[in-house]
Design a protein around this motif. Structure first.
Motif: not given
Ligand SMILES: Nc1ncnc2c1ncn2[C@@H]1O[C@H](COP(=O)(O)OP(=O)(O)OP(=O)(O)O)[C@@H](O)[C@H]1O
Ligand SMILES: [Mg+2]
Length: 337
Positions: A5-8, A19-20, A94-97, A319-326
């Motif tokens: 899982v990545f945040g960019i 990166k998570k 592949n298949n990353c978020q 941080y949001l990538a680590e908290h997908p519901k949020l």
């Protein structure tokens, strides 16, 4: 196996990748160098930017984001492909978020282009989620975004300044102004060419800015290398803070007036909390000496700065990538197809 899982934060100047589990793993200049008809990427980041203004015509150099908007999507995709290989080595990504911060005050089409960087690339994503940048910025500052009645962020970047008001987890208003730290570099470069017939590159202009530009003119001076146009020879030039300051100060005023005006137009139940907690300055350009005091005087409000100014957006989208519901609460709807 756990999905990656990545945040960019695709900044105009610098791409920051979170990166998570690992935090910010990459910070690279937003530049790509390519050769041949098929534009094969040969370098990205600082290495590519080094060639900017110097490369022979056979090397194509692109700075694919301009004023917060992707101006060359194909180049951006090729930059990301190269970066993806740096991140994942031989393994395919592949298949990353991917959670991507986007300026809030751009058009829907311009926002969607950010998701296309990933979907048009070699990466076959499991998920792409766009998050408005001011929300990411506020999370990166560690603020309680959902519970706060009033937060004001001013992200002073390379090509843009984004002034935003947030309340109870939503963006009340956000304005993207087409000014940033790179304008200072261009102004300094033009000034030396016109006044002294002395040519410097943008990298040198940036160095002058970092050392000499402050809100109050100081005594600092530096000597820089460049080329004397009249003699056609390399040379050196002494540059002083006093001569640079008058070129730049109008931009500080313009920005302060914009911040003041936005605060004045904010409903009192929101602005009272903003005044209580103070305005937050983020982005690399917020590191200019004295900018916090200048805004505080002009806007008549307390101003907070952070040592982490360049990274708040990436940390927040991470941080949001680590908290997908949020994150799902803030996701910008994606275009189908
Ligand atoms: N110490 C410093 N003093 C002055 N300016 C600085 C300093 N450090 C970085 N900068 C400037 O900050 C800018 C980069 O900041 P940042 O990484 O926030 O921009 P970006 O996210 O790439 O751009 P944008 O948000 O406009 O798309 C550059 O113009 C850089 O020269
Ligand atoms: Mg930025």
């Amino acid at each position: 196996m756990a999905k990656k899982v990545f945040g960019i934060d695709f900044g105009t100047n610098v791409i920051k990748v979170y990166k998570k589990g690992d935090g910010i793993i990459l910070s690279e200049r937003t530049a790509v160098s390519a050769v041949g008809k098929e534009k094969r990427a040969i370098a990205i980041g600082e290495k590519s930017y080094e060639m900017y203004e110097k490369a022979p015509p056979s090397i194509y150099i692109s700075l694919p984001i301009s004023r917060g908007v992707i101006s060359h999507l194909d180049d951006m995709v090729s930059l990301w492909n190269y970066m993806g290989r740096l991140i994942s080595g031989k393994r395919k990504m592949n298949n990353c978020q991917f959670y991507i911060a986007v300026p809030a005050d751009i058009t829907e089409v311009e926002k969607q282009a950010y998701s296309k960087i990933i979907t048009k690339s070699e990466t076959k994503p499991g998920k792409v989620c766009l998050i408005d940048k001011p929300l990411a910025d506020a999370y990166g500052l560690g603020l309680d975004v959902e519970a706060s009645r009033g937060i004001m962020t001013v992200n002073l970047g390379a090509d843009t300044t984004e002034i935003s008001v947030l309340s109870l987890g939503g963006i009340v208003v956000s304005k993207l102004l087409p000014y940033g730290g790179n304008d200072f570099d261009r102004i300094i470069q033009t000034f030396l060419r016109k006044k002294n017939n002395f040519v410097i590159g943008l990298k040198t202009a940036e160095q002058i800015k970092k050392q000499l530009v402050s809100v109050e003119p100081g005594e600092a001076e530096i000597t820089v290398a460049g080329r004397d146009v009249l003699r056609g020879l390399p040379g050196e030039m002494r540059v002083t803070s006093k001569e640079i300051h008058p070129l730049i100060r109008d931009i500080f005023h313009t920005l302060a007036v914009e911040v003041r005006s936005m605060l004045e137009h904010t409903p009192p139940e929101i602005s009272s909390e903003i005044r209580e907690r103070g305005v937050y300055l983020t982005g690399g350009t917020s590191r200019i000496a004295g900018l916090d005091r200048f805004f505080a005087n002009w806007v008549n409000v307390r101003v907070n700065t952070t040592d982490n100014a360049v990274k708040t957006v990436a940390s927040g989208v991470g941080y949001l990538a680590e908290h997908p519901k949020l994150a799902a609460r803030y996701a910008v709807p994606l275009e189908k197809g």
